[in-house]
Design an enzyme around this catalytic site. Structure first.
Site, short mmCIF file in Angstrom:
data_model
loop_
_atom_site.label_atom_id
_atom_site.label_comp_id
_atom_site.label_asym_id
_atom_site.label_seq_id
_atom_site.Cartn_x
_atom_site.Cartn_y
_atom_site.Cartn_z
N HIS A 437 0.82 -1.21 0.00
CA HIS A 437 0.00 0.00 0.00
C HIS A 437 0.86 1.27 0.00
O HIS A 437 0.34 2.36 -0.23
CB HIS A 437 -0.93 0.00 1.22
N ASP A 441 -2.18 2.22 -4.64
CA ASP A 441 -3.40 2.66 -3.97
C ASP A 441 -4.52 1.64 -4.20
O ASP A 441 -4.44 0.78 -5.08
CB ASP A 441 -3.84 4.03 -4.51
#
Length: 466
Positions: A437, A441
């Site tokens: 992450h 995204d």
């Protein structure tokens, strides 16, 4: 002797002749010769057959001339060097050359040592050239140690479990069967006879032995309270050292959890069309390409399409930079009896279904046989793990560093689905994408997984590139 020499020299005798006669009288193996000096005088040169003679008489200074003494020392020094060299060569020679060493081979650029896992041959066994005699387990692969020549395995000089490096000697091979002959039975009998006491010694030991004391009764075991836990006995447990491959996998997986900000997103895929495609063309596919058509090739092609649509998933963080890869190397996680290995399909974007299936089958066979090389597992920009072959319904795979994402496939289960307003049974599969992450995204991750779902449910999209 030196005093007698001095007296003869003082009385007018030639030092060279006196020394030469005395020396030959004591050392008949030594000969003397004369060499002219710069001053025209003669100096006696001792030519010993052995280096010990030079040590004994090199300290005698001949009064013939200084130049002669210098040349004498030069000749003696050359004789000393030559003799020492000959002795050194003899000390390190292999004799008749009957014994050869089996050493650890080069194991790869990134591997400095390994663990001697098992011996494949026993001392006394006959081996052929290039025949494996032992196996070395490294962090990545298992490497064979082969016999350098035909012969008989005489002995092992290393033990199982030892850490060895390239070039380490582990065994001795005898070109003939003489070096590996077992001990004679007569020696064993003599050893037993020597260790067996005589009847007189046995009687003396019995008389000297004290009378046996009665054993004291052992106290009863303490009663366990109701709250005290009952632990299993230690004899029902086994402690086995971890293999190097297992330790390496454990370290990498834990490093992955500590490094990445991992997040997993899920989706489900209707496998109806891909299963129909496989059923319709499986026979023709095998007949033409010589390999079965499986589901992995369809998911590899779908992953290639998704990576081309979302190139950030194929990238990786390196310090303060992002490295975008303009190639697609798909790693396939394969579980083996020794641990998890991840061989790589190079340039998957350039392959068709048949080439992908052939590559997967070849790599999987090598991984299970333990013959896969380090180069075949190095690199990779994206990983696919198929836990469905073991019956896994749902999981959250762990990223394989230095990649940024991994796709998890699962088992196909028939479930009721609503299609066109009707509830019908459909073969469904859950798919999971674990991603870093920090780099990817949620939007890109969901689009990536959605693209895989669309391509697998309708493989015609690959032909039309839509």
């Amino acid at each position: 002797m030196l005093g007698a020499l001095r007296r003869k020299v003082a009385s007018g005798g030639s030092s060279a002749s006196v020394l030469g006669k005395s020396f030959q009288a004591i050392r008949p193996g030594v000969s003397a010769s004369r060499v002219s000096s710069n001053a025209g005088k003669e100096v006696l040169l001792l030519q010993p057959r052995g280096i010990a003679n030079v040590r004994n008489f090199s300290h005698l200074i001949l009064p013939a001339s200084s130049a002669g003494s210098t040349r004498t020392r030069d000749v003696i020094s050359s004789i000393q060097s030559e003799a020492i060299m000959q002795k050194s060569c003899r000390a390190f020679s292999s004799g008749d050359g009957d014994l050869v060493d089996a050493v650890v081979p080069f194991m790869g650029e990134s591997i400095s040592d390994g663990t001697l896992a098992t011996f494949l041959k026993k001392p006394g066994d006959r081996v052929a050239a290039d025949e494996p005699i032992a196996q070395i387990e490294t962090d990545k692969v298992t490497i064979d140690v082969v016999s350098p020549q035909d012969g008989v395995l005489q002995e092992y000089v290393a033990k199982e479990g030892d850490t060895v490096e390239p070039g380490t000697k582990i065994a001795v091979i005898s070109k003939s069967a003489e070096g590996a002959a077992p001990a004679a039975p007569a020696e064993k009998k003599s050893e037993k006879a020597a260790s067996k006491p005589s009847p007189a010694e046995t009687v003396a030991k019995v008389e000297a032995a004290p009378a046996a004391k009665p054993k004291a009764s052992s106290p009863p075991p303490p009663k366990q309270t109701a709250t005290e836990p009952v632990l299993p006995p230690k004899e029902r447990e086994r402690r086995v050292p971890m293999t190097r491959l297992r330790k390496r996998v454990a370290t990498r997986l834990k490093d992955s959890q500590n490094t990445f900000a991992m997040l997993t997103t899920f989706n489900e895929v209707d496998m109806t069309n891909l299963m129909k495609l496989r059923s319709d063309y499986k026979d023709a596919f095998v007949e033409k390409h010589g390999v079965k058509l499986g589901f992995m090739s369809g998911f590899v092609k779908a992953a290639v399409s998704a990576l081309q649509h979302q190139p950030i998933v194929n990238a990786v963080i390196d310090g303060d930079d992002i490295i975008y890869r303009d190639y697609i190397d798909i790693s396939i996680a394969v579980g083996t009896p020794k641990g998890l290995v991840v061989p790589v399909i190079r340039d998957a974007e350039k392959m068709n279904f048949a080439e992908i299936e052939k590559t997967i089958n070849s790599l999987a066979k090598k991984a299970n046989d333990g013959t896969i090389s380090i180069d075949e597992m190095a690199g990779g920009s994206f990983t696919i793990s198929n836990g469905g072959v073991y019956g896994s319904l749902l999981s959250t795979p762990i990223i394989n560093p230095p990649q940024s994402a991994i796709l998890g496939m699962h088992s196909i289960v028939s479930r009721p689905m609503v299609v066109g307003g009707n509830v019908v049974p459909r073969p469904m599969m859950y798919i999971a994408l674990t991603y870093d992450h920090r780099l990817i995204d949620g939007r890109e991750a969901v689009f990536f997984l959605r693209r895989i779902k669309d391509v697998v449910e309708d493989p015609r999209r690959l032909l039309l590139d839509v």
